[in-house]
Design an enzyme around this catalytic site. Structure first.
Site, PDB file in Angstrom:
ATOM      1  N   GLU A 113       0.826  -1.213   0.000  1.00 45.62           N
ATOM      2  CA  GLU A 113       0.000   0.000   0.000  1.00 45.62           C
ATOM      3  C   GLU A 113       0.855   1.257   0.000  1.00 45.62           C
ATOM      4  O   GLU A 113       0.452   2.263  -0.576  1.00 45.62           O
ATOM      5  CB  GLU A 113      -1.027  -0.029   1.155  1.00 45.62           C
ATOM      6  CG  GLU A 113      -0.588   0.518   2.495  1.00 45.62           C
ATOM      7  CD  GLU A 113       0.257  -0.448   3.292  1.00 45.62           C
ATOM      8  OE1 GLU A 113       1.062  -1.199   2.710  1.00 45.62           O
ATOM      9  OE2 GLU A 113       0.141  -0.425   4.539  1.00 45.62           O
ATOM     10  N   VAL A 114       2.027   1.213   0.646  1.00 45.26           N
ATOM     11  CA  VAL A 114       2.798   2.457   0.737  1.00 45.26           C
ATOM     12  C   VAL A 114       4.297   2.194   0.645  1.00 45.26           C
ATOM     13  O   VAL A 114       4.808   1.223   1.201  1.00 45.26           O
ATOM     14  CB  VAL A 114       2.427   3.243   2.032  1.00 45.26           C
ATOM     15  CG1 VAL A 114       2.643   2.439   3.293  1.00 45.26           C
ATOM     16  CG2 VAL A 114       3.175   4.571   2.121  1.00 45.26           C
ATOM     17  N   ASP A 116       7.292   4.026   1.841  1.00 42.39           N
ATOM     18  CA  ASP A 116       7.648   5.110   2.758  1.00 42.39           C
ATOM     19  C   ASP A 116       9.166   5.289   2.741  1.00 42.39           C
ATOM     20  O   ASP A 116       9.712   6.018   1.918  1.00 42.39           O
ATOM     21  CB  ASP A 116       7.101   4.783   4.153  1.00 42.39           C
ATOM     22  CG  ASP A 116       7.211   5.928   5.124  1.00 42.39           C
ATOM     23  OD1 ASP A 116       8.250   6.617   5.104  1.00 42.39           O
ATOM     24  OD2 ASP A 116       6.294   6.167   5.929  1.00 42.39           O
ATOM     25  N   THR A 117       9.876   4.552   3.597  1.00 44.69           N
ATOM     26  CA  THR A 117      11.353   4.652   3.589  1.00 44.69           C
ATOM     27  C   THR A 117      11.954   3.726   2.533  1.00 44.69           C
ATOM     28  O   THR A 117      13.138   3.739   2.294  1.00 44.69           O
ATOM     29  CB  THR A 117      11.939   4.258   4.960  1.00 44.69           C
ATOM     30  OG1 THR A 117      11.643   2.876   5.206  1.00 44.69           O
ATOM     31  CG2 THR A 117      11.379   5.104   6.080  1.00 44.69           C
ATOM     32  N   LYS A 155       5.801   8.021  -0.922  1.00 41.61           N
ATOM     33  CA  LYS A 155       6.139   9.279  -0.242  1.00 41.61           C
ATOM     34  C   LYS A 155       7.389   9.876  -0.883  1.00 41.61           C
ATOM     35  O   LYS A 155       8.415   9.196  -0.992  1.00 41.61           O
ATOM     36  CB  LYS A 155       6.367   9.027   1.245  1.00 41.61           C
ATOM     37  CG  LYS A 155       5.113   8.579   1.956  1.00 41.61           C
ATOM     38  CD  LYS A 155       5.273   8.592   3.451  1.00 41.61           C
ATOM     39  CE  LYS A 155       4.093   7.902   4.099  1.00 41.61           C
ATOM     40  NZ  LYS A 155       4.184   7.840   5.559  1.00 41.61           N
ATOM     41  N   TRP A 182       1.448  11.005   7.425  1.00 40.71           N
ATOM     42  CA  TRP A 182       1.048   9.661   7.841  1.00 40.71           C
ATOM     43  C   TRP A 182      -0.271   9.316   7.152  1.00 40.71           C
ATOM     44  O   TRP A 182      -1.260  10.047   7.283  1.00 40.71           O
ATOM     45  CB  TRP A 182       0.908   9.543   9.358  1.00 40.71           C
ATOM     46  CG  TRP A 182       0.660   8.105   9.737  1.00 40.71           C
ATOM     47  CD1 TRP A 182      -0.535   7.543  10.092  1.00 40.71           C
ATOM     48  CD2 TRP A 182       1.618   7.034   9.739  1.00 40.71           C
ATOM     49  NE1 TRP A 182      -0.364   6.195  10.309  1.00 40.71           N
ATOM     50  CE2 TRP A 182       0.941   5.847  10.097  1.00 40.71           C
ATOM     51  CE3 TRP A 182       2.990   6.958   9.454  1.00 40.71           C
ATOM     52  CZ2 TRP A 182       1.584   4.610  10.201  1.00 40.71           C
ATOM     53  CZ3 TRP A 182       3.624   5.716   9.557  1.00 40.71           C
ATOM     54  CH2 TRP A 182       2.906   4.580   9.929  1.00 40.71           C
ATOM     55  N   PRO A 186      -8.156   2.611   5.420  1.00 47.39           N
ATOM     56  CA  PRO A 186      -9.446   2.253   6.037  1.00 47.39           C
ATOM     57  C   PRO A 186      -9.399   0.945   6.825  1.00 47.39           C
ATOM     58  O   PRO A 186     -10.099   0.793   7.820  1.00 47.39           O
ATOM     59  CB  PRO A 186     -10.397   2.154   4.839  1.00 47.39           C
ATOM     60  CG  PRO A 186      -9.526   1.963   3.641  1.00 47.39           C
ATOM     61  CD  PRO A 186      -8.254   2.684   3.946  1.00 47.39           C
ATOM     62  N   TRP A 187      -8.566  -0.001   6.359  1.00 52.37           N
ATOM     63  CA  TRP A 187      -8.539  -1.301   7.051  1.00 52.37           C
ATOM     64  C   TRP A 187      -7.895  -1.221   8.427  1.00 52.37           C
ATOM     65  O   TRP A 187      -7.951  -2.168   9.187  1.00 52.37           O
ATOM     66  CB  TRP A 187      -7.838  -2.376   6.199  1.00 52.37           C
ATOM     67  CG  TRP A 187      -6.547  -1.932   5.580  1.00 52.37           C
ATOM     68  CD1 TRP A 187      -5.322  -1.893   6.187  1.00 52.37           C
ATOM     69  CD2 TRP A 187      -6.354  -1.479   4.242  1.00 52.37           C
ATOM     70  NE1 TRP A 187      -4.377  -1.433   5.301  1.00 52.37           N
ATOM     71  CE2 TRP A 187      -4.975  -1.171   4.095  1.00 52.37           C
ATOM     72  CE3 TRP A 187      -7.193  -1.285   3.143  1.00 52.37           C
ATOM     73  CZ2 TRP A 187      -4.435  -0.693   2.904  1.00 52.37           C
ATOM     74  CZ3 TRP A 187      -6.644  -0.805   1.967  1.00 52.37           C
ATOM     75  CH2 TRP A 187      -5.286  -0.523   1.847  1.00 52.37           C
TER      76      TRP A 187
HETATM   77  O1  LIG Z   1       8.685   1.885   2.972  1.00 48.88           O
HETATM   78  P1  LIG Z   1       8.736   1.374   4.372  1.00 48.88           P
HETATM   79  O2  LIG Z   1       9.255   2.400   5.338  1.00 48.88           O
HETATM   80  O3  LIG Z   1       9.436   0.070   4.492  1.00 48.88           O
HETATM   81  O4  LIG Z   1       7.235   1.199   4.847  1.00 48.88           O
HETATM   82  C1  LIG Z   1       6.278   0.532   4.103  1.00 48.88           C
HETATM   83  C2  LIG Z   1       5.784  -0.680   4.821  1.00 48.88           C
HETATM   84  O5  LIG Z   1       5.214  -0.311   6.062  1.00 48.88           O
HETATM   85  C3  LIG Z   1       3.954  -0.926   6.214  1.00 48.88           C
HETATM   86  O6  LIG Z   1       4.077  -2.179   6.760  1.00 48.88           O
HETATM   87  P2  LIG Z   1       3.982  -2.520   8.316  1.00 48.88           P
HETATM   88  O7  LIG Z   1       5.338  -2.922   8.806  1.00 48.88           O
HETATM   89  O8  LIG Z   1       3.327  -1.389   9.037  1.00 48.88           O
HETATM   90  O9  LIG Z   1       3.089  -3.815   8.292  1.00 48.88           O
HETATM   91  P3  LIG Z   1       1.548  -3.971   7.914  1.00 48.88           P
HETATM   92  O10 LIG Z   1       1.430  -3.828   6.422  1.00 48.88           O
HETATM   93  O11 LIG Z   1       1.238  -5.338   8.357  1.00 48.88           O
HETATM   94  O12 LIG Z   1       0.802  -2.893   8.652  1.00 48.88           O
HETATM   95  C4  LIG Z   1       3.467  -1.039   4.802  1.00 48.88           C
HETATM   96  O13 LIG Z   1       2.509  -2.059   4.663  1.00 48.88           O
HETATM   97  C5  LIG Z   1       4.698  -1.321   4.005  1.00 48.88           C
HETATM   98  O14 LIG Z   1       4.911  -2.702   3.872  1.00 48.88           O
HETATM   99  N1  LIG Z   2      -0.707   3.185   7.678  1.00 48.19           N
HETATM  100  C1  LIG Z   2       0.516   3.523   7.314  1.00 48.19           C
HETATM  101  N2  LIG Z   2       1.483   2.612   7.370  1.00 48.19           N
HETATM  102  C2  LIG Z   2       2.718   3.028   6.997  1.00 48.19           C
HETATM  103  N3  LIG Z   2       3.870   2.345   6.963  1.00 48.19           N
HETATM  104  C3  LIG Z   2       4.809   3.200   6.537  1.00 48.19           C
HETATM  105  N4  LIG Z   2       4.310   4.407   6.300  1.00 48.19           N
HETATM  106  C4  LIG Z   2       3.001   4.325   6.575  1.00 48.19           C
HETATM  107  C5  LIG Z   2       1.926   5.273   6.526  1.00 48.19           C
HETATM  108  O1  LIG Z   2       2.058   6.452   6.180  1.00 48.19           O
HETATM  109  N5  LIG Z   2       0.712   4.808   6.914  1.00 48.19           N
END
Ligand SMILES: O=P(O)(O)OC[C@H]1O[C@H](OP(=O)(O)OP(=O)(O)O)[C@H](O)[C@@H]1O
Ligand SMILES: Nc1nc2[nH]cnc2c(=O)[nH]1
Length: 209
Positions: A113-114, A116-117, A155, A182, A186-187
């Site tokens: 879904e995202v 981020d880093t 991001k 951040w 929805p889930w």
């Molecule tokens: O780009 P990054 O900084 O690595 O972040 C992205 C990851 O963070 C979240 O996973 P999380 O560890 O929160 O697990 P989840 O999907 O089970 O909530 C998201 O689902 C990505 O897999």
């Molecule tokens: N829900 C959620 N999970 C994340 N994991 C890393 N970045 C994010 C964010 O912005 N939102």
């Protein structure tokens, strides 16, 4: 304070719908690998839009990776914080013959879904590439596997992880590029009505600005 971006189920649906168009025309994946938990819902929605008449649904395999931990802060509220180590909570079963064959000579779309880093995606691509090499050696086949990536949100920030150039240049689709806010999906909501109300309020505020 970190800004929050509220995303509704309908938003997710529409982001998958519009992203399916370039993914189909530029990549046409044979298989999706969803990174759980956040990649599961987008992968399932995307599958409906990638379905071609007369062809079967694209299979979805799941891997579970976790980087963010829920930690209590000083005020005893639970907040999510970036961890330092990616934890594998689930992986492909490489002993299953079908799953092994699926990896070689295929176009595989990794779905999350995202971004981020980028730590999680870097880990996923590297580990899956290792698996492909292992399977290729075992089966003695030489066909090339191509990885692509789909995320709902990327991001725009300094990334900690890196991805292969052939992925970032042409096989990487982010439905939206956002700032370092951040994102509330929805889930994850405990009260979905409140979540949707927050999303609607943010939209109304934006349209007045
Ligand atoms: O780009 P990054 O900084 O690595 O972040 C992205 C990851 O963070 C979240 O996973 P999380 O560890 O929160 O697990 P989840 O999907 O089970 O909530 C998201 O689902 C990505 O897999
Ligand atoms: N829900 C959620 N999970 C994340 N994991 C890393 N970045 C994010 C964010 O912005 N939102």
């Amino acid at each position: 304070m970190v800004e929050k971006l509220y995303v509704t189920y309908n938003d997710v649906h529409k982001l998958c719908q519009e992203s399916a168009i370039p993914i189909l025309s530029e990549f046409k994946p044979d298989l999706m690998i969803a990174i759980g938990g956040g990649g599961y819902v987008p992968a399932r929605i995307l599958r409906s839009f990638l379905k071609q008449p007369g062809s079967p649904n694209i299979p979805i395999q799941a891997i579970g990776l976790s980087l963010y931990e829920q930690l209590p802060n000083a005020a005893d509220q639970v907040v999510e914080q970036v961890g330092h180590k990616v934890t594998r909570t689930q992986w492909l079963d490489l002993t299953a013959l079908g799953s092994m064959k699926n990896l070689v000579g295929k176009r595989i779309l990794i779905v999350d879904e995202v971004d981020d880093t980028r730590t999680t995606l870097e880990y996923a691509v590297k580990e899956l590439q290792k698996d492909v090499e292992e399977v290729r050696a075992k089966l003695g086949v030489d066909e090339k596997t191509e990885f692509g990536i789909f995320v709902l949100h990327n991001k725009d920030k300094q990334k900690r992880g890196t991805l292969p150039e052939d992925v970032t240049n042409g096989r990487y689709w982010a439905a939206r590029t956002v700032g370092d806010e951040w994102i509330c999906y929805p889930w994850e909501a405990i009260d979905i009505d409140e979540h949707d109300a927050n999303a609607a309020a943010a939209l109304a505020k934006k349209s007045q600005a």
